[in-house]
Design a protein around this motif. Sequence first.
Motif, short mmCIF file in Angstrom:
data_model
loop_
_atom_site.label_atom_id
_atom_site.label_comp_id
_atom_site.label_asym_id
_atom_site.label_seq_id
_atom_site.Cartn_x
_atom_site.Cartn_y
_atom_site.Cartn_z
N GLY A 1 4.12 -31.44 -0.95
CA GLY A 1 3.17 -32.07 -0.38
C GLY A 1 3.45 -33.47 -2.32
O GLY A 1 3.00 -34.51 -2.04
N PRO B 1 1.68 -26.45 1.17
CA PRO B 1 2.09 -27.94 0.77
C PRO B 1 0.21 -27.72 0.81
O PRO B 1 -0.58 -27.29 0.68
CB PRO B 1 1.56 -28.44 2.18
N ALA C 1 0.64 -34.96 0.29
CA ALA C 1 -0.74 -33.63 0.95
C ALA C 1 -1.29 -34.36 1.89
O ALA C 1 -1.93 -34.80 2.22
CB ALA C 1 -1.29 -33.22 -0.51
#
Length: 313
Positions: A282, A168, A288
């Motif tokens: 993300g 992410p 994220a």
Amino acid sequence: MFKVTPGTGEARLRSLVSKDRSYKPMAKSAGAQRESGGVVVPEAAQKGVVRRKGPDFGHVGGGGKRKGMAGTTRPNHPRGREPADNVRGLQRRLYVAAKVSPERRFHALYDRIWRGDVLQEAWRRVRSNRGAAGVDRETLADVEGYGVEPMLRDLQDALRAGEYHPPPVRRRDIPKPDGGVRPLGIPTVRDRVAQQAAKLVLEPIFEADFLPSSYGYRPKRSATQALECIRRTFIDGCAWVLELDIRKYFDSIDRERLMGYVEQRVSDRRVLKLVRKWLDAGDGGRRAPRDGHGDAPGRRDLAAASQHLPARP
């Protein structure tokens, strides 16, 4: 948001650029100017502007090692060509192929992304752009500390084996001058190198489709050049400026539509899968992990390019 402003000649131009005190008419060479934000100038404004036959991928530069990334600095070409020349040559060939065949879909691009010389040039650009660490907290200095070559070899092996999976992105909210925040996603250093390598390969293909009036997010083009084009248009007698902005464009972009544009030119399923992985990391930077530190490198090239891509029937 739409804004239509009447005006004439240089007086209107002064009003237009009053927000940008750094603007000056273009010098003879624009080579030192950085890539711009999203600026589009009407094609009518192109009169009198000198254009080259094709885009200048002159960002490729600097020395480097040969394709295989073994510990040697010898040129990998019998005539002494450096890796940067190889990358520039690759970009030129892709651009020409796309320009002469507007309907062509490229199917063999993935192995070019993990080429050693392409990854070397991608690292050089990531290093030049600086930027903060991603979720792994690994900085550019950390990579240089334990070795750039091992990192590039590991990344190359992962890409070649299909085992590359981006983590992410790290989230940072940047305050906006008019209030609110702009969410930015910060990938890891390794991911930025992979993304830059993909950009080196994909950018020339889409450059062939862009209109001459588009200045945003294109190599060797800038907002200053767009303003210069507008200035010349005012001299020719044009007296109207249309200023518009898409609210939260990068936050609300339709990802499926974006990928549809990419698929019009790219049929390599491995490349398409790679791009989707970055968009999913993300959720394009919107989901994220949040963080209040760091600075984000340019991660939105693909999304920005969709502002200019023409839709095909």
